[in-house]
Design a protein around this motif. Structure first.
Motif, PDB file in Angstrom:
ATOM      1  N   GLY A 251      24.493  42.066  35.452  1.00 26.68           N
ATOM      2  CA  GLY A 251      24.642  41.059  34.267  1.00 26.68           C
ATOM      3  C   GLY A 251      23.859  42.863  33.021  1.00 26.68           C
ATOM      4  N   HIS A 254      27.320  43.897  32.247  1.00 27.88           N
ATOM      5  CA  HIS A 254      27.980  42.766  31.665  1.00 27.88           C
ATOM      6  C   HIS A 254      27.827  43.309  29.828  1.00 27.88           C
ATOM      7  CE1 HIS A 254      28.607  38.863  30.074  1.00 27.88           C
ATOM      8  NE2 HIS A 254      29.851  39.191  30.062  1.00 27.88           N
ATOM      9  N   LYS A 299      26.641  34.136  41.206  1.00 31.58           N
ATOM     10  CA  LYS A 299      27.687  34.558  40.301  1.00 31.58           C
ATOM     11  C   LYS A 299      27.167  35.738  39.470  1.00 31.58           C
ATOM     12  CE  LYS A 299      32.395  33.286  42.154  1.00 31.58           C
ATOM     13  NZ  LYS A 299      33.416  32.008  41.940  1.00 31.58           N
ATOM     14  N   THR A 300      28.129  36.804  39.440  1.00 25.32           N
ATOM     15  CA  THR A 300      27.237  36.972  38.089  1.00 25.32           C
ATOM     16  C   THR A 300      28.636  37.198  36.948  1.00 25.32           C
ATOM     17  OG1 THR A 300      29.239  39.103  39.203  1.00 25.32           O
ATOM     18  CG2 THR A 300      26.981  38.981  39.698  1.00 25.32           C
ATOM     19  N   PRO A 301      28.583  37.512  35.737  1.00 25.10           N
ATOM     20  CA  PRO A 301      29.926  37.782  34.822  1.00 25.10           C
ATOM     21  C   PRO A 301      31.047  38.235  35.234  1.00 25.10           C
ATOM     22  CG  PRO A 301      28.175  38.032  33.830  1.00 25.10           C
ATOM     23  CD  PRO A 301      27.649  37.688  35.195  1.00 25.10           C
ATOM     24  N   ASP A 302      32.331  37.716  35.637  1.00 22.92           N
ATOM     25  CA  ASP A 302      33.218  38.225  35.806  1.00 22.92           C
ATOM     26  C   ASP A 302      33.700  39.343  34.596  1.00 22.92           C
ATOM     27  OD1 ASP A 302      35.258  40.092  35.807  1.00 22.92           O
ATOM     28  OD2 ASP A 302      36.888  38.313  37.186  1.00 22.92           O
ATOM     29  N   ILE A 303      33.237  40.807  34.745  1.00 20.22           N
ATOM     30  CA  ILE A 303      33.617  41.341  33.198  1.00 20.22           C
ATOM     31  C   ILE A 303      34.439  41.579  32.862  1.00 20.22           C
ATOM     32  CG2 ILE A 303      32.678  43.304  32.106  1.00 20.22           C
ATOM     33  CD1 ILE A 303      30.380  43.916  34.370  1.00 20.22           C
ATOM     34  N   GLU A 306      36.133  38.063  32.006  1.00 19.06           N
ATOM     35  CA  GLU A 306      35.637  38.131  30.673  1.00 19.06           C
ATOM     36  C   GLU A 306      37.009  38.660  29.149  1.00 19.06           C
ATOM     37  OE1 GLU A 306      31.547  37.274  30.575  1.00 19.06           O
ATOM     38  OE2 GLU A 306      32.264  37.555  28.921  1.00 19.06           O
TER      39      GLU A 306
END
Ligand code: CTP
Length: 403
Positions: A251, A254, A299-303, A306
């Protein structure tokens, strides 16, 4: 990146040489300080030692030092001899081939370029003898950072004050760096693992050491890029780059990357970002009560994904490079990943090999681009970094041609 012998002579501006040393290091260069006897009366050698983390050479005839060997050894390894501040005395010695201390001897023994930042009283700077010596050195190829005008320690207002450290560093850097497409470009490299905490003392991590990303950051800095390194927790030393941003979890990474990516020309996602993170983080250490423990992950944000989406929507944005750690069908999976994330390059790693990938100094990768895949042999991560950045430079050049 180069090795600079920073000659410091006895002028009131000697304290500014400390900032010069630091500035050179920030641009990825190594510095060895060589002080004349009188320079040590203005600044302590320990100050330079602490900054350069190398022994400071203060005198040709120091105890236990074989001067002949040392100055010849240094003469053949340095990429630049920079003298800041340079007094009228050292300028006179260099112009006339007098070699009676370490610095002047080093000058006669080296074939490295010479950059001089003179600093002296206005009248001295204007004196015919000094002008002639400067002309002699210029004719031999020496380059200069002109002294500035301003208040001088001796009370005169005029030309003679040592140029500002930033200006000296920029002049040195221009001599050391080859011209290339990455020069002056803003490059963000995300490196290392991420740690996903699930209580105050435990986390889910991965085996990434950060070495591959750090090697890319170091090589980009060497090529003149302004590098921002966003790094997860690692035990290795960060290279000297413009900015190092330390993060822990996916996080945070990101946030750190997205906040900076807009101003970048190149973004390299070499980090092993966790794909999942615990839904809840316990406020207290989880006790060993039950026989089994279930962690619920989200799920984590897909950096990278994105960044790709953002660029697609905007119609322009940084060159995007991602990595793909694969254990089978490496090229097919990496190509699919490249298209899915709208990246320019995916560097595919076969992490099932023990001599490549995680936690070793070597790597064997395949560079997957829209035009096809190129497999590189097993080599040091520094060389892999250079090969990746060669490809990035080609992309930057073809963009510049299209623009
Ligand atoms: N990556 C990212 N953000 C994430 C996960 C990965 O930016 N949350 C980046 C990595 O830094 C790497 C690339 O995406 O450059 C590919 O990572 P990888 O984990 O191999 O790909 P995934 O998309 O997670 O696909 P999968 O795990 O299903 O293979």
């Amino acid at each position: 990146m180069g090795l600079v012998a920073l000659g410091v002579t006895g002028g009131i501006g000697a304290y500014k040489a400390v900032e010069v040393a630091r500035g050179l290091q920030k641009r990825g260069h190594e510095v060895v300080a060589v002080m004349t006897h009188s320079a040590t009366r203005f600044v302590g050698a320990v100050t330079f030692e602490a900054i350069t983390r190398r022994r400071v050479i203060t005198d040709q005839f120091e105890d236990g030092m074989n001067a002949d060997i040392e100055h010849i050894a240094l003469a053949s390894t340095i990429d630049l001899l920079l003298i800041a501040p340079a007094t009228a005395n050292i300028i006179g010695k260099l112009a006339n081939g007098i070699a009676d201390d370490f610095l002047s001897t080093l000058y006669t023994a080296t074939r490295a370029p010479l950059l001089i930042a003179p600093a002296m009283n206005t009248q001295m700077f204007a004196h015919e003898a000094v002008r002639r010596n400067l002309d002699t050195l210029a004719a031999r190829g020496a380059r200069f950072v002109e002294p500035g005008e301003g208040y001088l320690a001796c009370g005169w207002i005029g030309k003679g004050r040592l140029a500002e450290p930033d200006e000296i560093v920029a002049a040195a850097d221009a001599i050391l760096r080859p011209e290339g497409p990455l020069r002056g470009q803003r490059v963000l490299v995300a490196a290392g693992p991420t740690y996903e905490d699930f209580d105050p003392v435990r986390y889910i991590g991965n085996r990434s050491s950060g070495r591959m990303g750090y090697a890319i950051a170091a090589e980009a800095a060497r090529r003149g890029a302004a590098v921002t390194l966003v790094t997860g927790p690692t035990t290795i030393e960060a290279p000297a780059v413009r900015e190092v941003v330390k993060v822990r979890g996916a996080g945070e990474m990101h946030q750190a990357v997205m906040a900076r990516a807009g101003g970048m020309d190149v973004v390299v996602m070499a980090a092993a970002v966790a794909d999942y993170t615990p839904v809840n983080r316990a406020a207290q250490k989880v006790a060993k009560d039950a026989d089994t423990l279930t962690l619920v992950l989200k799920k984590t944000p897909d950096i990278l994904g994105e960044l790709g989406q953002r660029r697609l929507a905007a119609g322009s944005g940084p060159v995007l490079v991602g990595f793909a750690a694969e254990t089978e069908d490496v090229i097919a999976h990496a190509s699919a990943k490249r298209e899915r994330k709208h990246a320019d390059l995916i560097i595919a790693n076969d992490v099932s090999r023990t001599d490549a990938g995680f936690d070793v100094d070597t790597n064997a990768v395949t560079i997957v681009a829209a035009s096809g895949a190129e497999s590189l042999p097993l080599q040091s991560k520094a060389r892999v970094a250079a090969a990746i950045l060669d490809r990035v430079e080609r992309l930057l050049t073809s963009r510049a041609i299209k623009a």
